[in-house]
Design a protein around this motif. Structure first.
Motif, PDB file in Angstrom:
ATOM      1  N   MET A   1       0.809  -1.147   0.221  1.00  0.00           N
ATOM      2  CA  MET A   1      -0.034  -0.058  -0.022  1.00  0.00           C
ATOM      3  C   MET A   1       0.845   1.270   0.077  1.00  0.00           C
ATOM      4  N   PRO A   2       0.978   2.325  -1.146  1.00  0.00           N
ATOM      5  CA  PRO A   2       1.618   3.265  -1.119  1.00  0.00           C
ATOM      6  C   PRO A   2       1.384   4.505   0.181  1.00  0.00           C
ATOM      7  N   ARG A   3       2.349   4.930   0.626  1.00  0.00           N
ATOM      8  CA  ARG A   3       2.441   6.042   1.748  1.00  0.00           C
ATOM      9  C   ARG A   3       2.006   7.305   1.044  1.00  0.00           C
ATOM     10  N   GLU A   4       0.928   7.886   1.644  1.00  0.00           N
ATOM     11  CA  GLU A   4       0.753   9.397   1.563  1.00  0.00           C
ATOM     12  C   GLU A   4       1.742  10.074   1.639  1.00  0.00           C
ATOM     13  N   LEU A   5       1.984  11.135   0.861  1.00  0.00           N
ATOM     14  CA  LEU A   5       3.132  12.301   0.879  1.00  0.00           C
ATOM     15  C   LEU A   5       2.567  13.328   1.896  1.00  0.00           C
ATOM     16  N   ALA A   6       3.553  13.723   2.568  1.00  0.00           N
ATOM     17  CA  ALA A   6       3.167  14.968   3.355  1.00  0.00           C
ATOM     18  C   ALA A   6       2.729  16.236   2.556  1.00  0.00           C
ATOM     19  N   GLU A   7       2.047  16.962   3.351  1.00  0.00           N
ATOM     20  CA  GLU A   7       1.840  18.346   2.285  1.00  0.00           C
ATOM     21  C   GLU A   7       3.079  18.984   1.739  1.00  0.00           C
TER      22      GLU A   7
END
Length: 110
Positions: A1-7
């Motif tokens: 599952m891909p990680r979400e990028l920070a803002e």
């Protein structure tokens, strides 16, 4: 599952050194028809400026005979376009010095 990028503001910073901007400018100038290599070296560039604004100074040789103003105009466009595209920096000033006019050299061996 891909990680979400920070803002974007929380990801960090990117700094592109003046040495990289210099190499981009020199390479772009050498790609313009009508420019010449003085010996083994092509255009020489100096870079200054702060933050995302850069000031460039180019010293280059051109082919003789040739339309100096037209070739220098092409060099200005190409260098500005490439530096801004590749680095994201804004070219604030670009000074061009034509230090030599070199004739087309015919090959010695045919």
């Amino acid at each position: 599952m891909p990680r979400e990028l920070a803002e974007p503001d929380e990801r960090g910073t990117l700094t592109i050194g003046h040495a990289v901007v210099r190499k981009v400018a020199q390479h772009a100038a050498g790609q313009v028809p009508g420019t010449a290599h003085d010996g083994k070296k092509g255009a020489k560039a100096k870079v200054g400026g702060l933050d995302n604004d850069v000031d460039l100074a180019l010293d280059l040789a051109l082919r003789y005979p040739g339309a100096v103003r037209a070739v220098v105009g092409d060099v200005r466009r190409k260098v500005t376009e490439e530096v801004e595209l590749i680095t994201g920096y804004h070219v604030r000033t670009l000074a061009v010095t034509v230090s030599a006019l070199l004739p087309e050299v015919a090959p010695r061996v045919r």
